[in-house]
Design an enzyme around this catalytic site. Structure first.
Site, PDB file in Angstrom:
ATOM      1  CE  LYS A  66      -4.512  -1.068   1.894  1.00  0.00           C
ATOM      2  NZ  LYS A  66      -5.443  -0.769   2.990  1.00  0.00           N
ATOM      3  CG  ASP A 102      -9.154   1.441   3.024  1.00  0.00           C
ATOM      4  OD1 ASP A 102      -9.936   0.656   2.443  1.00  0.00           O
ATOM      5  OD2 ASP A 102      -7.948   1.202   3.174  1.00  0.00           O
TER       6      ASP A 102
END
Ligand code: ATR
Length: 281
Positions: A66, A102
């Site tokens: 990520k 997210d």
């Protein structure tokens, strides 16, 4: 054929293929969504190969890539930059762009399960966040965007909680605690677990919710099990509780749109079926 992936390492457990394939099955898009299990040392070559693949439309990114994947992109949007992690890569014109869905997923799930006036009232209280990892960073970013201003961050490693508070200190008030027992006070309006505690195969959270006000809302982003010990404790006290499965679905929606051009249907009945599918696998 439009080809998307989830890019990570040791990701046989990933639910993303199930979700995206389900949406693909319910559209006429000529698309595929596959798992790309890539070790860290192969990330650079993989990104080069993806750019050369004319079918490639984007990918989700998960652990451990990520952060590292940012070095291989043409652009990183403001949200991903603020969160410090990319979970979705897509083409914005010619540019391979990184974003992070997210925070959106967390807030969309919260808004789906908590009625507007109640959420508005919760902004006057304290948000007690358990954990200080990547998930906590995204949740915090989302809540600050929504207008929450007062936070307690509780984490085993104090320095990580302090670093997280420091990076947002111009936007909100923070208190950091490192006690192992979760003992939220009566001014807490949202109690949120973002740590891996309570997840299947991990130790449970050691929590005592008796100090919480009856209007407090308890949220767990863990969805395996769906009803964690924390959420069961909340239910016993008749507190409003929100499970983690909705965040998983909501973070996937904008990603699907980036890859395939269509926003997946979002009605309660269809979502319920998909949640059942995800939970039973
Ligand atoms: P993610 O990106 O999913 O948030 P992470 O960055 O590894 O994952 O963060 C996991 C969180 O769970 C951290 O807050 C971690 O606490 P530390 O910062 O002290 O490592 C917390 N966590 C994981 N296992 C834990 C345990 N056994 N006890 C207490 N906290 C734990």
């Amino acid at each position: 054929m439009k080809q998307a992936y989830v890019l990570g390492h040791h990701i046989s457990h990933s639910k993303s293929p199930l979700i995206h394939r389900h949406w693909l099955e319910h559209t006429s898009i000529d698309g595929r969504y596959d798992v790309l299990d890539i070790a860290p040392e192969a990330l650079a070559d993989t990104m080069t190969a993806l750019r050369q693949n004319k079918d490639f439309v984007g990918c989700n990114v998960t652990m451990p890539h990520k952060q590292k994947v940012m070095a291989y992109l043409d652009d990183i949007d403001e949200t991903a930059r603020a969160i410090g992690a990319v979970n979705t890569i897509y083409y914005e014109g010619e540019k391979l762009t990184g974003t992070n869905t997210d925070a959106y997923g967390f807030c969309a799930n919260l808004k789906e399960h908590v009625e507007g006036a109640r959420l508005q009232a919760a902004k006057k209280g304290v948000v007690h966040i358990i954990g200080a990892g990547g998930a906590a960073r995204a949740v915090l970013y989302g809540l600050i965007q929504e207008g929450f201003r007062d936070f307690v961050i509780q984490n085993r490693t104090r320095e990580k909680a302090e670093a997280l508070a420091f990076s947002y200190e111009k936007d909100a008030r923070f208190r950091v605690i490192d006690e192992t027992v979760i003992n939220p006070s009566s001014d807490v309006s949202l109690l949120i677990n973002t740590s891996s505690l309570g997840m299947a195969g991990h130790p449970p959270l050691n929590s005592d919710l008796k100090g919480l006000d009856l209007r407090a809302i308890v949220i767990d982003i863990v969805y395996n099990p769906l009803y964690t010990k924390l959420l069961l404790q909340a239910q016993v006290r008749n507190l409003h509780s929100v499970t983690g499965i909705g965040m998983l679905l909501h973070q996937a929606r904008p990603a699907f749109k980036h890859f395939f051009g269509i926003y997946p249907q979002a009605d309660t009945k269809a979502d319920h079926k998909l949640k059942e599918l995800v939970l039973e696998k």
